[in-house]
Design an enzyme around this catalytic site. Structure first.
Site, mmCIF file in Angstrom:
data_model
loop_
_atom_site.group_PDB
_atom_site.id
_atom_site.type_symbol
_atom_site.label_atom_id
_atom_site.label_comp_id
_atom_site.label_asym_id
_atom_site.label_seq_id
_atom_site.Cartn_x
_atom_site.Cartn_y
_atom_site.Cartn_z
ATOM 1 N N ASP A 36 -8.768 39.333 -4.487
ATOM 2 C CA ASP A 36 -8.446 40.130 -5.192
ATOM 3 C C ASP A 36 -7.492 41.203 -4.870
ATOM 4 O OD1 ASP A 36 -9.757 39.154 -7.617
ATOM 5 O OD2 ASP A 36 -11.427 40.849 -7.281
ATOM 6 N N SER B 120 -6.657 18.126 -3.370
ATOM 7 C CA SER B 120 -7.353 17.217 -2.966
ATOM 8 C C SER B 120 -8.007 16.342 -3.849
ATOM 9 C CB SER B 120 -8.502 17.716 -1.862
ATOM 10 O OG SER B 120 -7.871 18.464 -0.819
#
Length: 818
Positions: free
Chosen positions: A335, A260
């Site tokens: 993660d 964006s």
């Protein structure tokens, strides 16, 4: 006689085909929403008025906020019911009930994320105002569904004639599930961890990892361990089925997650003395677009901007006193953890304190025209266990281990919806920053303006990692080591914040925003290193800005990457070629170089140079890496300018990539550049023709707004898919991210589905647009009417004046109390 019967049979077949076409049209047209009507409904406290302006944008008015949200739910269901139900099914992991075996793997993955279960649990954690909005919105959606069933309105959308039309009532959890689904589409760190680990295993010289996956320039990062030391026995070059590319798979391929642009100017940097804000969030293109324009007249004040069908909030837009835009922050909120299985009991995994039982649950996936499949969902302390067949996880998982995912969106207490509702009520930048502390995932940069102040605030939770984390979250790490595990979340005050900067300008192109040491680093992976350079030039090139200068920047097509790479890559090729006969490879190479030498880097759809440049850089990167990492080169679908720059500047010995390992000769970078240009010109000739001057970038760079389902149906795809020649590219502010797929590498598949520019010196002069149209019905004139404006860089008014909307309305829907 035979001829006469053939004529009769042909005439009969034509008549039958015409009758069938009329029948299809009649049935499909029954689901076209009628905008000009009065409807009696239950679930409202007073009358609701939905004024559709000439662009199909609803302006919703009611005495009570709950009735406004009811009206939004009804309007969304009128125009985008199929899109809403498809997103709900995706989040629930129930696509296979409609699409059969094609989507089983997608459903398995979504069941393992368990997004819908988490969404249901999160409902009770919303504040009272948000709960009221969710319930009223759901009632509005259900009012439309009831109307469709009662009045036989063509099942509500043409798609329901091809698939099971059964619709369960909309409930608040459905809206929260769509927010979590958007978080999945905007997240890319999981894929980056896997690719970094795979590349580490493939490279003979671990120093070269920082070339092909370079850090954004800035303060150095401590050296990471080789992945093989973290995961002994992990596979090398192992290949699994590529499950990406299906439009029903919500996980974006690498390089196509969130992006964006947003920037703002303070009054002292504005020609008219008011604040300015421009925002264009980037997502994968589809027909219809994910965005839906709407105005809500709330008791706290009117708001207008981009909504997401299924969610009762203006996610980006403005009110009378506040404007807000979103960009992907690239905060590292995911993660992967290696989980060691107990060799004596595979139902247990290793933790810092010993073996522990997985949390398990059976889940049944019903499949159209096939037997149901039962999957066992497993969770660890770190998160859900993911299948080896997704994200190439199996290629880096040692025997006797599985991989789990930690992710901030996997929370049963997610209050992001409450933050979105509160943001619409906020009156100032400071208030907006404060209420956004409730936002959890996906992490975003929130760019804000009020009448006097500008700001950019990172929202969303930041995982608290130990300073001794073995991989710093950049590659999967053993989940049984306490230092690798998350230790809760950092306080909101730790999020980057830029309030009323002295320079009077804030902005973000997904670039690196802060340079802080791990574990307060925010991220090692950033979405942009190129657009930000062009943006700085445009912003600092003038002392004050206007709405028009912000629009000009939003539509800018000059590639900083092209301007910086071409002189570097071609420095020994430009004027060193010898004369060659017409039609020879040497002559075409000389012609291409001559054209590029006179090109200013503008990625215009009408020019040939952008195609020549893009094909050259793509071929060059492939030549540089394929002999070193083998088939893994297929995962690097997009050009990485920092990598090519490192190689051709020979930073820390990076020119070693230019030597082809399999040959006895020692090749230099000029040799590889020349060979890559020849590769590119051959490919262009085979694909688009050999006359270089007649090439058009727009022929290759078509925006692909394809319907997720009907876009693959013969004949229907010509009515439902929207293809447009477009300017821009991977590294322009007018971003048109290319697919990278071998069969059509430069199709424009990811970009600004919404553009808005807000001018608080004259708020009603603000403008916005989406990339398709308001309606999801391919027979509606509002299916693609805004798409032509979007392609030409035009906008529609973004006014809060309901009288203007009423004066040019295409219909007014009045919902009255039953």
């Amino acid at each position: 006689m035979v001829f006469r019967w053939l004529v009769r049979l042909t005439a009969f077949a034509i008549a039958l085909a015409a009758l069938a076409a009329f029948g299809v049209y009649y049935l499909a047209s029954r689901s076209l929403p009628e905008y000009d009507k009065t409807l009696t409904v239950s679930g409202i406290t007073a009358d609701v008025e939905i004024i559709r302006d000439n662009s199909g944008v609803p302006h919703i008015q009611a005495a009570a906020d709950r009735d406004v949200f009811f009206g939004l739910g009804y309007a969304h269901a009128q125009d985008r019911l199929w899109q809403m139900t498809l997103m709900r099914r995706t989040a629930q992991g129930r696509l296979s009930e409609l699409f059969g075996t094609r989507t089983v793997e997608t459903d398995k993955l979504l069941r393992r994320f368990d997004l819908y279960t988490l969404a249901r649990a999160s409902v009770s954690h919303q504040d009272a105002r948000t709960l009221d909005a969710l319930e009223s919105y759901a009632a509005g959606v259900n009012a439309r569904i009831d109307e469709i069933n009662r009045d036989s309105l063509g099942r509500g959308a043409p798609e329901f004639f091809l698939f099971d039309p059964t619709l369960s009532p909309w409930v608040p959890a459905d809206s929260l599930a769509i927010i979590k689904l958007m978080a999945l589409q905007l997240s890319g760190h999981l894929s980056e961890e896997v690719l970094r680990a795979r590349t580490s295993l493939a490279l003979d010289d671990e120093r070269r990892l920082s070339d092909i996956l370079p850090d954004v320039p800035g303060a150095g990062t401590a050296a990471l361990p080789d992945y093989a030391s973290l995961a002994p026995g992990a596979m090398r070059y192992a290949e699994l089925p590529d499950l990406g590319g299906d439009m029903l798979m919500p996980v974006a391929p690498r390089g196509l997650a969130g992006a964006s642009n947003a920037w703002a100017a303070a009054p002292n940097r504005s020609a008219n003395g008011g604040t300015l804000l421009a925002n264009d969030p980037h997502l994968g293109f589809s027909a219809p677009a994910i965005w839906y324009l709407a105005q809500l007249n709330l008791t706290s004040g009117s708001v207008i901007g981009g909504t997401i069908p299924g969610v009762p909030a203006v996610m980006i837009g403005r009110s009378e006193t506040l404007g807000w835009g979103l960009t992907s922050s690239y905060l590292d909120d995911q993660d992967l953890f290696l989980e060691q299985l107990n060799p004596d009991n595979p139902e247990e995994y290793r933790t810092p304190t010993g073996w522990k039982q997985f949390e398990t649950r059976k889940s049944i996936i019903n499949i159209k025209d096939a037997a149901p499949v039962t999957v066992t969902l497993r969770w660890t302390d770190n998160g859900p266990v993911l299948p080896a067949t997704q994200f190439d996880i199996g290629t880096i998982t040692p025997s006797g281990h599985v991989m789990s995912l930690g992710w901030t969106a996997l929370s049963a207490r997610d209050t992001s919806m409450s933050a979105a509702i509160a943001l619409m009520d906020a009156k100032s930048v400071d208030e907006a920053v404060a209420v956004s502390s409730a936002y959890m995932a996906p992490s975003q940069n929130l760019t804000l303006i009020d009448k006097d102040k500008i700001a950019m605030q990172t929202v969303g939770q930041m995982p608290r990692r130990d300073a001794n984390h073995q991989s710093q979250g950049r590659m999967p790490a053993p989940g049984w080591i306490a230092e690798n595990r998350w230790q809760g979340m950092l306080p909101y005050a730790s999020n980057p914040s830029f309030i009323a900067p002295r320079g009077g300008i804030v902005g973000n192109t997904n670039n690196k925003t802060v340079d802080r040491p791990f574990p307060l680093h925010v991220s090692f992976e950033w979405g942009d290193t190129q657009r930000i350079e062009r943006w700085k030039t445009l912003m600092q090139g003038r002392e004050v800005h206007t709405r028009e200068s912000f629009i000009e920047a939003q539509l800018d097509t000059v590639s900083f990457a092209a301007r910086s790479l071409l002189p570097l890559v071609g420095k020994d090729l430009w004027f060193t070629g010898e004369a060659a006969p017409e039609g020879t490879p040497e002559r075409r190479r000389s012609q291409a170089l001559s054209m590029l030498a006179n090109w200013n880097g503008e990625m215009s759809e009408h020019l040939p140079e952008p195609l020549i440049y893009s094909a050259w850089m793509r071929a060059l990167q492939d030549r540089l890496i394929r002999d070193d990492i083998g088939p893994l080169a297929d995962k690097y679908r997009h050009v990485e300018p920092l990598f090519i720059e490192r190689v051709f500047r020979n930073i820390n010995g990076a020119s070693a990539w230019c030597d082809i390992k399999q040959s006895s000769a020692v090749e230099g970078c000029t040799d590889i550049a020349r060979l890559a240009l020849d590769d590119a010109l051959i490919w262009i000739g085979e694909t688009y023709g050999t006359t270089l001057e007649s090439l058009r970038w727009g022929d290759a760079h078509q925006a692909t707004h394809d319907h997720q389902v009907l876009g693959e149906v013969p004949v229907l795809k010509y009515f439902t898919n929207i293809r447009q020649s477009t300017s821009g590219g991977d590294f322009t502010l007018l971003r048109g991210k290319t697919s990278g797929k071998p069969e059509a590498p430069f199709l424009n598949v990811h970009g600004a589905g919404y553009r808005g520019v807000y001018d608080f010196a004259d708020p009603d002069s603000s403008v916005f647009v989406i990339s398709t149209g308001q309606s999801g019905h391919f027979l509606s004139r509002h299916y693609d009417d805004l798409g032509q404006l979007w392609r030409r860089g035009e906008y529609i008014p973004m006014s809060l004046d309901n009288d203007l909307a009423r004066a040019a309305s295409v219909g007014i829907t009045r919902l009255t109390l039953e």
